[in-house]
Design a protein around this motif. Structure first.
Motif, PDB file in Angstrom:
ATOM      1  N   GLY A  39       0.625  -1.833  -0.304  1.00  0.00           N
ATOM      2  CA  GLY A  39       0.170   0.153  -0.316  1.00  0.00           C
ATOM      3  C   GLY A  39       0.619   1.324   0.215  1.00  0.00           C
ATOM      4  O   GLY A  39       0.885   2.647  -0.401  1.00  0.00           O
ATOM      5  N   ALA A  40       2.338   1.044   0.114  1.00  0.00           N
ATOM      6  CA  ALA A  40       2.882   2.384   0.023  1.00  0.00           C
ATOM      7  C   ALA A  40       4.528   1.579   0.578  1.00  0.00           C
ATOM      8  O   ALA A  40       4.620   1.099   1.111  1.00  0.00           O
ATOM      9  N   MET A  41       5.291   2.604   0.231  1.00  0.00           N
ATOM     10  CA  MET A  41       6.257   2.831  -0.035  1.00  0.00           C
ATOM     11  C   MET A  41       7.215   3.230   1.345  1.00  0.00           C
ATOM     12  O   MET A  41       6.919   4.740   1.670  1.00  0.00           O
ATOM     13  N   LEU A  42       8.426   2.984   2.238  1.00  0.00           N
ATOM     14  CA  LEU A  42       9.072   3.542   2.875  1.00  0.00           C
ATOM     15  C   LEU A  42      10.071   3.572   3.299  1.00  0.00           C
ATOM     16  O   LEU A  42      11.335   2.575   2.765  1.00  0.00           O
ATOM     17  N   TRP A  43      11.078   4.769   2.687  1.00  0.00           N
ATOM     18  CA  TRP A  43      12.728   5.020   2.904  1.00  0.00           C
ATOM     19  C   TRP A  43      13.075   6.277   4.031  1.00  0.00           C
ATOM     20  O   TRP A  43      12.108   6.871   4.667  1.00  0.00           O
ATOM     21  N   GLY A  44      14.663   5.573   3.990  1.00  0.00           N
ATOM     22  CA  GLY A  44      14.835   6.459   4.624  1.00  0.00           C
ATOM     23  C   GLY A  44      15.439   7.620   3.651  1.00  0.00           C
ATOM     24  O   GLY A  44      15.245   7.966   2.147  1.00  0.00           O
ATOM     25  N   ARG A  45      15.953   9.393   4.194  1.00  0.00           N
ATOM     26  CA  ARG A  45      15.982  10.249   3.512  1.00  0.00           C
ATOM     27  C   ARG A  45      16.978   9.946   2.439  1.00  0.00           C
ATOM     28  O   ARG A  45      17.189  10.375   1.217  1.00  0.00           O
ATOM     29  N   VAL A  46      18.499   9.766   2.983  1.00  0.00           N
ATOM     30  CA  VAL A  46      18.857   9.099   1.421  1.00  0.00           C
ATOM     31  C   VAL A  46      18.979   8.038   0.656  1.00  0.00           C
ATOM     32  O   VAL A  46      19.146   8.781  -0.598  1.00  0.00           O
ATOM     33  N   THR A  47      17.734   7.039   0.933  1.00  0.00           N
ATOM     34  CA  THR A  47      17.819   6.233  -0.054  1.00  0.00           C
ATOM     35  C   THR A  47      16.271   6.645  -1.046  1.00  0.00           C
ATOM     36  O   THR A  47      16.817   6.829  -1.575  1.00  0.00           O
ATOM     37  N   VAL A  84      11.477   8.681   6.109  1.00  0.00           N
ATOM     38  CA  VAL A  84      11.592   9.074   7.824  1.00  0.00           C
ATOM     39  C   VAL A  84      12.835  10.407   7.873  1.00  0.00           C
ATOM     40  O   VAL A  84      14.047  10.144   6.708  1.00  0.00           O
ATOM     41  N   SER A  85      13.040  11.563   8.281  1.00  0.00           N
ATOM     42  CA  SER A  85      14.249  12.314   8.026  1.00  0.00           C
ATOM     43  C   SER A  85      14.195  14.028   8.995  1.00  0.00           C
ATOM     44  O   SER A  85      13.027  13.678   9.493  1.00  0.00           O
ATOM     45  N   SER A  86      15.705  13.861   9.763  1.00  0.00           N
ATOM     46  CA  SER A  86      15.707  14.642  10.401  1.00  0.00           C
ATOM     47  C   SER A  86      15.892  15.858  10.032  1.00  0.00           C
ATOM     48  O   SER A  86      16.131  17.001  10.974  1.00  0.00           O
ATOM     49  N   THR A  87      16.247  15.446   8.743  1.00  0.00           N
ATOM     50  CA  THR A  87      17.319  16.656   8.120  1.00  0.00           C
ATOM     51  C   THR A  87      16.725  17.497   7.082  1.00  0.00           C
ATOM     52  O   THR A  87      16.253  18.923   6.788  1.00  0.00           O
ATOM     53  N   ARG A  88      15.790  16.844   6.671  1.00  0.00           N
ATOM     54  CA  ARG A  88      14.926  17.983   5.521  1.00  0.00           C
ATOM     55  C   ARG A  88      13.319  16.804   5.915  1.00  0.00           C
ATOM     56  O   ARG A  88      12.691  15.939   6.299  1.00  0.00           O
ATOM     57  N   ASP A 102       8.355  10.375  17.022  1.00  0.00           N
ATOM     58  CA  ASP A 102       8.454   8.914  17.530  1.00  0.00           C
ATOM     59  C   ASP A 102       9.031   7.840  16.387  1.00  0.00           C
ATOM     60  O   ASP A 102       7.076   7.117  15.779  1.00  0.00           O
ATOM     61  N   LEU A 103       9.858   7.625  16.167  1.00  0.00           N
ATOM     62  CA  LEU A 103      10.024   6.717  15.065  1.00  0.00           C
ATOM     63  C   LEU A 103       9.035   5.391  15.673  1.00  0.00           C
ATOM     64  O   LEU A 103       8.066   4.512  14.581  1.00  0.00           O
ATOM     65  N   ARG A 104       8.137   4.698  16.681  1.00  0.00           N
ATOM     66  CA  ARG A 104       7.945   3.153  16.666  1.00  0.00           C
ATOM     67  C   ARG A 104       6.475   3.774  16.501  1.00  0.00           C
ATOM     68  O   ARG A 104       6.041   3.208  15.750  1.00  0.00           O
ATOM     69  N   THR A 105       6.157   4.857  17.161  1.00  0.00           N
ATOM     70  CA  THR A 105       4.670   5.267  16.858  1.00  0.00           C
ATOM     71  C   THR A 105       4.471   5.379  15.181  1.00  0.00           C
ATOM     72  O   THR A 105       3.345   5.480  15.477  1.00  0.00           O
ATOM     73  N   GLU A 128      16.893   0.072  12.147  1.00  0.00           N
ATOM     74  CA  GLU A 128      16.404   0.901  13.555  1.00  0.00           C
ATOM     75  C   GLU A 128      14.981   0.120  13.382  1.00  0.00           C
ATOM     76  O   GLU A 128      14.787   0.392  15.053  1.00  0.00           O
ATOM     77  N   LEU A 129      14.562  -0.420  12.107  1.00  0.00           N
ATOM     78  CA  LEU A 129      13.284  -0.396  12.865  1.00  0.00           C
ATOM     79  C   LEU A 129      12.914  -1.874  13.128  1.00  0.00           C
ATOM     80  O   LEU A 129      12.416  -2.285  13.953  1.00  0.00           O
TER      81      LEU A 129
END
Length: 186
Positions: A39-47, A84-88, A102-105, A128-129
């Motif tokens: 249903g969706a894609m999940l990536w970190g900022r670099v990817t 997921v990004s803390s910089t962008r 909160d990443l888990r939540t 991390e996950l």
């Protein structure tokens, strides 16, 4: 609640450098099927930034690509993408959404809101996950190569061994093997 499935290209020695895999119609068709089912894609900022720098142009037809790659790009353009990004915080690519807090939540909320499941495609974010015990399945495309370099899968480590149950192993004509594992708990 949808499953969180981690999927990535992997060499026999654990290298996850995207340039080390076999990029042909068969591998693109494999990942297109995975994306179709999610249903969706999940990536970190670099990817995300690596994907954003190429695939939208393929989807628009600005970059020449074989039909299987173009099909992937067009479908990816329409698919919800979470980053997921803390910089962008600004993600201009079509259907892109920022995950902060909160990443888990936030990832549990995403799984809850996505019954078809979420396809995770970032190695560092997967670590991390997995540390948060959120990954349900693993879909590795194991390539018949020994890279001899990194980055490698889970190179920063996990607190304990993950036990997995083999769901399926499917050989591809190009020599790669599509490995599907489910996390065993308890």
């Amino acid at each position: 609640m949808g499953l969180l499935t981690f999927s990535i290209n992997l060499t026999l020695d654990g290298c996850v450098d995207h340039r080390e895999g076999i990029a042909d119609d068969e591998t693109h068709a494999f990942f297109t099927r995975l994306m179709d089912d999610a249903g969706a894609m999940l990536w970190g900022r670099v990817t995300y930034e690596m994907m954003e720098s190429y695939w939208p142009a393929v989807a628009r037809g600005d970059e020449k690509a074989p039909p299987a790659m173009r099909e992937w790009a067009v479908k990816l353009e329409a698919k919800p993408k979470y980053v997921v990004s803390s910089t962008r915080t600004d993600f201009g690519w079509n259907n892109s959404h920022h995950i902060a807090g909160d990443l888990r939540t936030r990832v549990q909320e995403l799984k809850q809101a996505t019954p078809a499941g979420v396809l995770l495609g970032s190695g560092k974010l997967a670590t991390e996950l997995d540390r948060l015990d959120l990954i349900d399945e693993y879909r590795f495309l194991l390539h018949p190569r020994i890279a001899g370099h990194g980055p490698t899968l889970y190179q920063s480590g996990l607190p304990s061994t993950r036990r997995l149950e083999l769901v399926s192993a499917t050989p591809l004509r190009n020599g790669a093997a599509a490995m599907h594992y489910r996390r065993t708990r308890g």
